[in-house]
Scaffold this active site. Structure first.
Site, PDB file in Angstrom:
ATOM      1  N   MET A  20       0.748  -1.163   0.140  1.00 22.52           N
ATOM      2  CA  MET A  20       0.045   0.197   0.053  1.00 22.52           C
ATOM      3  C   MET A  20       0.735   1.227   0.185  1.00 22.52           C
ATOM      4  SD  MET A  20      -2.623  -1.346  -0.057  1.00 22.52           S
ATOM      5  CE  MET A  20      -4.216   0.105   0.289  1.00 22.52           C
ATOM      6  N   ASP A  29       0.112  -4.153   5.434  1.00 20.22           N
ATOM      7  CA  ASP A  29      -0.202  -3.482   4.178  1.00 20.22           C
ATOM      8  C   ASP A  29       0.842  -4.109   2.867  1.00 20.22           C
ATOM      9  OD1 ASP A  29       2.225  -2.364   4.930  1.00 20.22           O
ATOM     10  OD2 ASP A  29       1.951  -0.498   4.010  1.00 20.22           O
ATOM     11  N   GLU A  30       1.277  -5.529   2.938  1.00 20.43           N
ATOM     12  CA  GLU A  30       2.372  -6.018   2.074  1.00 20.43           C
ATOM     13  C   GLU A  30       2.071  -7.388   1.883  1.00 20.43           C
ATOM     14  OE1 GLU A  30       6.994  -5.624   0.652  1.00 20.43           O
ATOM     15  OE2 GLU A  30       6.271  -4.719   2.725  1.00 20.43           O
TER      16      GLU A  30
END
Length: 339
Positions: A1, A94-95
């Site tokens: 993100m 976020d990954e």
């Protein structure tokens, strides 16, 4: 993100759009967790002390971390990934790596579809790297941030990597970068000209991985069942404190959160670790390993309090965290200490 925490804050509060935003707290004693791209233009970045960030960009908006909210958005994003494939390896909140090699569709089309769905659901952007192994996909994901897509094909290797700074190689952190710079190695091309033996002497076993990966060799598979070694949570205070009741309140909430996660994942643990960070950024940890497994909130909290009582609260604390480790799977009912 893309600048995840800060982007969530802007999405939730549109009046912040176009302004430099940093997440991590408003107190001068805090540090930045995430800075949006407007803030990065002024030199703000993660792990930068807020007092320093305010000097660089006095007009920046500094916000506290809202982890519960970020987890909600993260779950929405991961749900979209799992709708495409079960071969998803979360790396952080976020990954993730995903394997789409078995899907009969063009990789770029899938990437654009993911971006479209994520934006429609969350209003946020992300950057995607596409390649034939994890190492190159990771490098590609950072290539065109924010809101980018990059594909690295076999015929591009090694030429496309050679001009990159050594710090762009995933796994080479600040200390390794400094070590390489000290011997005149600044780019991947400089690194490429070193022998495998030399890299092993410099970095140990990891040296062989570096040697292979900058040549496009990385045989790691997507790991959908990564073994969890610990489970915990922490918070950075917007205002540093040494008030014991405040610290106890946080430990109580942490214990409930950890217990809920243990029950949900059907695991329990034996080692409780309390972490605190003082205003001068010095870190202190206290741990206790039990003879029996626990997962009930009241027992986790009891151990956490005993560890807190062992710490001298003679100066302000800016961070507190609680972790349980030494984990194992369980289907049995835990007896309380009193039982």
């Amino acid at each position: 993100m893309d600048a995840f925490y800060a982007s969530v804050e802007v999405q939730d509060n549109p009046t912040l759009k176009g302004k430099p935003v940093a997440v991590g707290g408003s107190s001068d004693h805090g540090i930045i967790t995430t800075a949006n791209y407007e803030a990065r233009k002024f030199g703000l970045h993660s792990a930068m002390p807020i007092f320093m960030a305010k000097n660089l960009c006095p007009n920046a908006v500094f916000l506290p971390v809202r982890m519960k909210r970020y987890k909600e958005v993260s779950q929405q994003v991961f749900k979209i990934l799992y709708e495409i494939t079960d071969l998803v390896e979360p790396v952080s909140i976020d990954e993730a790596y995903i394997d789409i090699s078995f899907i009969d569709s063009d990789a770029l089309s899938i990437a654009h579809m993911i971006k479209k769905r994520v934006h429609a659901k969350t209003g946020l952007t992300l950057s995607i790297g596409i390649s034939y192994n994890k190492f190159l996909a990771k490098i590609a994901s950072d290539w065109n941030k924010p809101n980018g897509i990059k594909l690295i094909s076999p015929d591009m290797i090694p030429e496309i990597l050679l001009p990159l700074p050594v710090k762009s190689v995933h796994g080479i952190g600040p200390k390794s970068t400094e070590k390489l710079n000290n011997i005149g190695i600044y780019t991947v091309e400089d690194l490429y000209n070193l022998s495998e033996e030399f890299l092993v002497e410099l970095f140990g076993k990891w040296g062989s991985d570096i040697y292979d990966r900058i040549r496009g060799i990385d045989n790691r598979k997507i790991n959908t069942e990564r073994e969890r070694k610990s489970l915990g949570t922490e918070t950075t205070f917007s205002e540093s404190t040494k008030d014991k009741n405040t610290l106890k309140s946080y430990l109580h909430d942490f214990s409930i959160e950890i217990s809920d996660s243990l029950i949900k994942n059907q695991i329990h643990g034996k080692t409780i670790t309390l972490k605190i960070k003082y205003e001068d950024f010095k870190l202190k940890t206290k741990s206790k390993t039990l003879l029996t497994d626990i997962y009930l909130a009241k027992d986790i909290y009891e151990i956490a309090l005993s560890l807190l009582n062992e710490i001298k609260l003679d100066r302000n604390i800016r961070l507190i965290g609680l972790t349980i480790s030494n984990l194992s799977s369980t289907q049995a009912e835990q007896l309380s200490f009193l039982d």
